[in-house]
Design a protein around this motif. Structure first.
Motif, PDB file in Angstrom:
ATOM      1  N   THR A  58       3.817  21.284   9.249  1.00  0.00           N
ATOM      2  CA  THR A  58       3.227  22.581   8.943  1.00  0.00           C
ATOM      3  C   THR A  58       3.417  23.012   7.483  1.00  0.00           C
ATOM      4  OG1 THR A  58       5.266  23.656   9.690  1.00  0.00           O
ATOM      5  CG2 THR A  58       3.484  23.410  11.304  1.00  0.00           C
ATOM      6  N   ARG A  59       4.221  22.257   6.743  1.00  0.00           N
ATOM      7  CA  ARG A  59       4.452  22.620   5.340  1.00  0.00           C
ATOM      8  C   ARG A  59       4.774  21.376   4.525  1.00  0.00           C
ATOM      9  NH1 ARG A  59       8.717  24.796   1.973  1.00  0.00           N
ATOM     10  NH2 ARG A  59       8.007  26.550   0.696  1.00  0.00           N
ATOM     11  N   VAL A  60       4.167  21.291   3.345  1.00  0.00           N
ATOM     12  CA  VAL A  60       4.411  20.171   2.441  1.00  0.00           C
ATOM     13  C   VAL A  60       4.673  20.734   1.046  1.00  0.00           C
ATOM     14  CG1 VAL A  60       3.463  18.104   1.365  1.00  0.00           C
ATOM     15  CG2 VAL A  60       2.933  18.605   3.765  1.00  0.00           C
ATOM     16  N   GLU A  61       5.792  20.351   0.471  1.00  0.00           N
ATOM     17  CA  GLU A  61       6.163  20.819  -0.875  1.00  0.00           C
ATOM     18  C   GLU A  61       6.305  19.611  -1.796  1.00  0.00           C
ATOM     19  OE1 GLU A  61      10.266  22.357  -2.796  1.00  0.00           O
ATOM     20  OE2 GLU A  61       9.491  23.623  -1.163  1.00  0.00           O
ATOM     21  N   VAL A  78      -7.863  22.404   0.670  1.00  0.00           N
ATOM     22  CA  VAL A  78      -7.770  21.556   1.858  1.00  0.00           C
ATOM     23  C   VAL A  78      -7.991  22.450   3.076  1.00  0.00           C
ATOM     24  CG1 VAL A  78      -6.294  20.036   3.223  1.00  0.00           C
ATOM     25  CG2 VAL A  78      -6.148  19.998   0.722  1.00  0.00           C
ATOM     26  N   PRO A  79      -9.036  22.195   3.866  1.00  0.00           N
ATOM     27  CA  PRO A  79      -9.313  23.038   5.037  1.00  0.00           C
ATOM     28  C   PRO A  79      -8.098  23.127   5.961  1.00  0.00           C
ATOM     29  CG  PRO A  79     -11.171  21.574   4.610  1.00  0.00           C
ATOM     30  CD  PRO A  79     -10.059  21.128   3.694  1.00  0.00           C
ATOM     31  N   GLY A  80      -7.779  24.348   6.386  1.00  0.00           N
ATOM     32  CA  GLY A  80      -6.656  24.542   7.295  1.00  0.00           C
ATOM     33  C   GLY A  80      -5.317  24.700   6.609  1.00  0.00           C
ATOM     34  N   TRP A  81      -5.328  24.727   5.261  1.00  0.00           N
ATOM     35  CA  TRP A  81      -4.074  24.832   4.521  1.00  0.00           C
ATOM     36  C   TRP A  81      -4.193  25.859   3.394  1.00  0.00           C
ATOM     37  CZ3 TRP A  81       0.310  21.859   5.703  1.00  0.00           C
ATOM     38  CH2 TRP A  81       0.104  20.880   6.687  1.00  0.00           C
ATOM     39  N   LYS A  82      -3.113  26.613   3.171  1.00  0.00           N
ATOM     40  CA  LYS A  82      -3.017  27.521   2.033  1.00  0.00           C
ATOM     41  C   LYS A  82      -2.162  26.843   0.970  1.00  0.00           C
ATOM     42  CE  LYS A  82      -3.272  31.729   4.858  1.00  0.00           C
ATOM     43  NZ  LYS A  82      -2.549  32.969   5.265  1.00  0.00           N
ATOM     44  N   VAL A  83      -2.543  26.991  -0.286  1.00  0.00           N
ATOM     45  CA  VAL A  83      -1.809  26.330  -1.364  1.00  0.00           C
ATOM     46  C   VAL A  83      -1.224  27.365  -2.320  1.00  0.00           C
ATOM     47  CG1 VAL A  83      -3.892  26.061  -2.761  1.00  0.00           C
ATOM     48  CG2 VAL A  83      -1.926  24.565  -3.175  1.00  0.00           C
ATOM     49  N   ALA A  84      -0.004  27.109  -2.757  1.00  0.00           N
ATOM     50  CA  ALA A  84       0.671  27.973  -3.725  1.00  0.00           C
ATOM     51  C   ALA A  84       1.161  27.099  -4.876  1.00  0.00           C
ATOM     52  CB  ALA A  84       1.844  28.696  -3.080  1.00  0.00           C
ATOM     53  N   VAL A  85       0.815  27.498  -6.095  1.00  0.00           N
ATOM     54  CA  VAL A  85       1.202  26.750  -7.292  1.00  0.00           C
ATOM     55  C   VAL A  85       2.270  27.544  -8.044  1.00  0.00           C
ATOM     56  CG1 VAL A  85       0.410  25.748  -9.461  1.00  0.00           C
ATOM     57  CG2 VAL A  85      -1.085  25.695  -7.452  1.00  0.00           C
ATOM     58  N   THR A  86       3.412  26.917  -8.258  1.00  0.00           N
ATOM     59  CA  THR A  86       4.533  27.574  -8.937  1.00  0.00           C
ATOM     60  C   THR A  86       4.643  27.086 -10.376  1.00  0.00           C
ATOM     61  OG1 THR A  86       5.746  27.717  -6.839  1.00  0.00           O
ATOM     62  CG2 THR A  86       7.015  27.993  -8.873  1.00  0.00           C
ATOM     63  N   ARG A  87       4.638  28.034 -11.314  1.00  0.00           N
ATOM     64  CA  ARG A  87       4.795  27.720 -12.728  1.00  0.00           C
ATOM     65  C   ARG A  87       6.158  28.209 -13.207  1.00  0.00           C
ATOM     66  NH1 ARG A  87      -0.171  26.319 -14.889  1.00  0.00           N
ATOM     67  NH2 ARG A  87       0.720  26.466 -16.983  1.00  0.00           N
ATOM     68  N   VAL A 108       4.082  22.502  -6.102  1.00  0.00           N
ATOM     69  CA  VAL A 108       2.878  22.864  -5.358  1.00  0.00           C
ATOM     70  C   VAL A 108       3.225  22.808  -3.876  1.00  0.00           C
ATOM     71  CG1 VAL A 108       0.468  22.336  -4.871  1.00  0.00           C
ATOM     72  CG2 VAL A 108       1.391  21.902  -7.161  1.00  0.00           C
ATOM     73  N   THR A 109       2.913  23.891  -3.160  1.00  0.00           N
ATOM     74  CA  THR A 109       3.270  23.984  -1.741  1.00  0.00           C
ATOM     75  C   THR A 109       2.033  24.243  -0.899  1.00  0.00           C
ATOM     76  OG1 THR A 109       5.418  24.922  -2.360  1.00  0.00           O
ATOM     77  CG2 THR A 109       4.748  25.131  -0.059  1.00  0.00           C
ATOM     78  N   TRP A 110       1.859  23.434   0.141  1.00  0.00           N
ATOM     79  CA  TRP A 110       0.769  23.633   1.101  1.00  0.00           C
ATOM     80  C   TRP A 110       1.374  24.100   2.427  1.00  0.00           C
ATOM     81  CZ3 TRP A 110       0.919  19.512  -2.272  1.00  0.00           C
ATOM     82  CH2 TRP A 110      -0.188  19.347  -3.120  1.00  0.00           C
ATOM     83  N   THR A 111       0.819  25.172   2.976  1.00  0.00           N
ATOM     84  CA  THR A 111       1.294  25.711   4.252  1.00  0.00           C
ATOM     85  C   THR A 111       0.121  25.782   5.225  1.00  0.00           C
ATOM     86  OG1 THR A 111       2.938  27.054   3.091  1.00  0.00           O
ATOM     87  CG2 THR A 111       2.467  27.620   5.381  1.00  0.00           C
TER      88      THR A 111
END
Length: 243
Positions: A58-61, A78-87, A108-111
């Protein structure tokens, strides 16, 4: 009797090979779409398989290498996933295309906002990276995989040349030698970023202009063919009447 023994031995040997090779297929890996040349830009795919039978991922970092910061990082939806980019701020600023860069993407984190990666499946997570370092042969991306039952698998062990592969190896991106084309591509990409996409807009306008011209030519040609067809039909009718 001998044949049955040989068949049984073959099955056992095959099962052993599968059992030994199975863990290798379960690793989180990274591969470029095409090439990943030193000093250039590349699109890479992080392939994340689900190695559990009773839980979903359910989560990939993905943590980007701190020793070789990358200034430009863009995630593909990516369909079905939210992405967060950390700077984050860089301890040592980078120099790219004549400008100093004091921060870079470090994580980069996909949830999953749905079921995630279910048992028996894998998912690819694409990233556009650049410019890649020109003083390294490979980049190590440490990844953390979280399951729906809260289990966390850390793919952070760096493989060492000449040693056995670690139990949880980190994804490693091999960089190829740079070519003139790669430098040209990197330069063009950097210029496009600085101008805010002006080149893309101009290219789109040129493309649209060319499309309009082609449409006009085809339209005139169609009218000419239509008129010729009508004229031929009239002449043919007259010939029949005369006959």
């Amino acid at each position: 009797m001998k044949a049955s023994r040989i068949a049984a031995a073959t099955v056992v040997a095959g099962s052993a090979v599968l059992a030994l090779s199975a863990p290798a297929f379960a690793h989180v890996t990274v591969q470029p779409e095409g090439t990943a040349a030193k000093g250039g830009y590349a699109v890479v795919d992080f392939k994340v398989p689900n190695e559990r039978d009773d839980a979903s991922t359910t989560r990939v970092e993905v943590n980007l290498p701190a020793d070789h910061p990358i200034a430009s990082v863009m995630a593909q939806p990516v369909p079905g996933w939210k992405v967060a980019v950390t700077r984050s701020k860089l301890a040592k600023p980078l120099s790219a295309h004549g400008e100093k860069i004091d921060e870079a993407v470090t994580k980069v984190t996909w949830t999953a906002d749905g079921k995630g990666i279910e048992p028996g499946y894998f998912q690819k997570f694409p990233l556009s990276l650049g410019a890649l370092p020109d003083n390294a042969d490979q980049l190590v991306f440490k990844a953390i995989q979280t399951y729906s039952d809260k289990e966390v698998v850390r793919w952070i062990e760096v493989p060492q040349e000449g040693q056995d592969e670690p139990e949880n190896p980190a994804p490693v991106l091999e960089l190829s030698a740079a070519t003139d084309d790669d430098h040209d591509t990197a330069s063009a990409a950097g210029t496009a970023e600085k101008t805010g996409g002006t080149e893309k807009t101009a290219a789109a306008q040129d493309s649209g202009s060319g499309t309009d011209t082609t449409a006009r030519v085809l339209g005139v040609a169609g009218i000419v063919v239509g008129v010729a067809g009508v004229a031929y039909g009239v002449l043919a009718g007259r010939r029949r009447t005369t006959a």
